[in-house]
Motif scaffolding. Structure first.
Motif, short mmCIF file in Angstrom:
data_model
loop_
_atom_site.label_atom_id
_atom_site.label_comp_id
_atom_site.label_asym_id
_atom_site.label_seq_id
_atom_site.Cartn_x
_atom_site.Cartn_y
_atom_site.Cartn_z
N LYS A 261 0.84 -1.19 0.00
CA LYS A 261 0.00 0.00 0.00
C LYS A 261 0.89 1.25 0.00
N ILE A 262 0.45 2.23 -0.78
CA ILE A 262 1.14 3.52 -0.74
C ILE A 262 0.09 4.61 -0.53
N LEU A 263 0.53 5.72 0.06
CA LEU A 263 -0.34 6.87 0.27
C LEU A 263 0.25 8.00 -0.55
N PHE A 264 -0.51 8.45 -1.56
CA PHE A 264 -0.02 9.49 -2.46
C PHE A 264 -0.66 10.82 -2.09
N GLY A 265 0.18 11.79 -1.72
CA GLY A 265 -0.34 13.10 -1.34
C GLY A 265 0.43 13.65 -0.16
N ASN A 266 -0.09 14.72 0.38
CA ASN A 266 0.55 15.37 1.51
C ASN A 266 -0.47 15.51 2.63
N TYR A 267 -0.64 14.45 3.41
CA TYR A 267 -1.69 14.41 4.42
C TYR A 267 -1.17 14.66 5.83
N ASN A 268 0.15 14.60 6.00
CA ASN A 268 0.75 14.81 7.32
C ASN A 268 0.16 13.88 8.38
N VAL A 269 -0.18 12.67 7.95
CA VAL A 269 -0.70 11.66 8.87
C VAL A 269 0.14 10.40 8.69
N LYS A 270 0.55 9.79 9.77
CA LYS A 270 1.41 8.61 9.70
C LYS A 270 0.56 7.35 9.83
N TYR A 271 0.71 6.45 8.87
CA TYR A 271 0.02 5.17 8.89
C TYR A 271 1.05 4.04 8.95
N GLN B 144 2.72 0.60 8.16
CA GLN B 144 2.81 -0.32 7.04
C GLN B 144 2.33 0.31 5.72
N ILE B 145 2.24 1.62 5.67
CA ILE B 145 1.89 2.29 4.42
C ILE B 145 2.99 3.31 4.11
N ILE B 146 3.54 3.21 2.91
CA ILE B 146 4.61 4.11 2.49
C ILE B 146 3.98 5.36 1.90
N GLU B 147 4.49 6.53 2.30
CA GLU B 147 3.94 7.80 1.84
C GLU B 147 4.83 8.43 0.77
N PHE B 148 4.18 8.95 -0.29
CA PHE B 148 4.88 9.65 -1.36
C PHE B 148 4.15 10.96 -1.64
N GLU B 149 4.94 12.00 -1.93
CA GLU B 149 4.35 13.31 -2.21
C GLU B 149 4.32 13.64 -3.70
N ASN B 150 5.09 12.91 -4.51
CA ASN B 150 5.12 13.19 -5.94
C ASN B 150 5.58 11.96 -6.71
N TRP B 151 5.44 12.04 -8.05
CA TRP B 151 5.76 10.90 -8.90
C TRP B 151 7.26 10.61 -8.94
N ASP B 152 8.08 11.62 -8.74
CA ASP B 152 9.53 11.40 -8.68
C ASP B 152 9.89 10.44 -7.55
N GLN B 153 9.26 10.63 -6.39
CA GLN B 153 9.51 9.75 -5.25
C GLN B 153 9.07 8.32 -5.54
N ILE B 154 7.94 8.16 -6.20
CA ILE B 154 7.45 6.83 -6.57
C ILE B 154 8.41 6.17 -7.55
N SER B 155 8.85 6.94 -8.55
CA SER B 155 9.79 6.42 -9.56
C SER B 155 11.10 5.99 -8.91
N ASN B 156 11.63 6.82 -8.00
CA ASN B 156 12.89 6.50 -7.32
C ASN B 156 12.74 5.24 -6.46
N TYR B 157 11.57 5.08 -5.84
CA TYR B 157 11.33 3.92 -4.97
C TYR B 157 11.26 2.63 -5.79
N ILE B 158 10.62 2.69 -6.96
CA ILE B 158 10.44 1.49 -7.78
C ILE B 158 11.69 1.18 -8.62
N TYR B 159 12.23 2.21 -9.27
CA TYR B 159 13.31 2.00 -10.23
C TYR B 159 14.70 2.37 -9.70
N GLY B 160 14.73 3.03 -8.54
CA GLY B 160 16.02 3.48 -8.02
C GLY B 160 16.37 4.87 -8.52
#
Length: 301
Positions: free
Chosen positions: A7-17, A19-35
């Protein structure tokens, strides 16, 4: 399989969950998946923009907000800059910097942009050979003042329709609102030590300053925007942390992602108080004296 899905949480919610990884933008998602972006990928992207054979690519480590690479070619060398894709920041940093450098193209102490690609969010600049300033001198201060004078003396035909600088403060209310916004963001994730400092020192000073402002400042002027004739085009992130010292002793000022109109008094103060600066009291005084003299025609500064 379901167990292989995270599970990932996409956005800027300032809430900690949990076992859920938080991302604020697509660059962060790309870096997480592809390095992190590889040199081979950089070369593939840059080849579409530079018409010369590329010999070597090296990452430049001082890019905080952007990824920056040195591109060595057969004929000359360049710098490639990848701008961040940030959902919280609505500014188009690439377009801002490109417009700024186009406006300042006749000034010799700023970079020269070679080309850029908005779709890929990258720009290519001529390489500036030099080093960071390790020890500030009066000469460096005076060069900074001369740069401000050049900005101040730009003609209307050179300026075009430029926007306000990022986090510009053109009225009394702008200053108050910006401080309140920063305090709000800080208070979301505080250490006990920082909370104590804010509660006991910073916030009381801020509240007292607001009270003084409400009592002393003409109420009709709190939202009054500074007249354009008294504003200046500001790099907004101006200082020696964003400069390169050439071998001939001349400074080149870099990073114009936040460029635009602002109050000269904010530009003068930002230079002194920016966390990336480390000026002695002597150099602060020298800067204030000379930079204020640059605006001697403005009796209200």
């Amino acid at each position: 399989k379901t167990k292989d899905i995270s599970k990932i949480l996409f956005g800027n919610y300032n809430v900690k969950y949990k076992q859920i990884i938080e991302f604020e933008n697509w660059d962060q998602i790309s870096n997480y998946i592809y390095g992190i972006l590889k040199k081979s990928e950089v070369k593939k992207l840059v080849k579409e923009l530079i018409p010369f054979p590329i010999k070597k690519i090296n990452k430049i480590d001082n890019g905080i907000n952007s990824k920056v690479f040195k591109i060595e070619c057969i004929r000359k060398n360049y710098v490639c800059k990848f701008y961040p894709n940030n959902t919280k920041d609505k500014r188009n940093r690439l377009k801002t910097e490109a417009l700024a450098l186009k406006t300042l193209k006749q000034i010799d102490c700023v970079p020269k942009i070679f080309t850029y690609n908005e779709e890929k969010n990258i720009a290519i600049f001529d390489l500036i050979e030099g080093k960071q300033i390790s020890k500030v001198s009066n000469s460096h201060i005076l060069q900074s003042v001369e740069f401000i004078k050049k900005l101040k003396n730009l003609t209307l035909s050179q300026i075009n329709n430029l926007p306000n600088a990022s986090e510009s403060c053109l009225s009394a209310c702008d200053i108050v609102n910006q401080i309140q916004s920063r305090l709000y963001n800080i208070e979301k994730n505080l250490s006990p030590e920082l909370k104590s400092f804010l509660d006991k020192k910073l916030i009381p000073v801020f509240e007292n300053s607001k009270y003084w402002l409400q009592k002393k400042w003409p109420s009709k002027n709190l939202n009054l925007v500074l007249e354009k004739k008294h504003q200046i085009l500001s790099p907004s992130d101006f200082g020696f942390h964003n400069s390169i010292l050439r071998s001939n002793g001349k400074i080149c000022f870099i990073d114009f992602e936040y460029f635009g109109w602002d109050d000269p008094s904010k530009l003068i103060n930002d230079f002194v108080w920016h966390p990336g600066m480390n000026l002695s009291e002597k150099h602060k005084e020298y800067w204030l004296k000379n930079s204020i003299c640059a605006f001697s025609s403005d009796v209200n500064l």
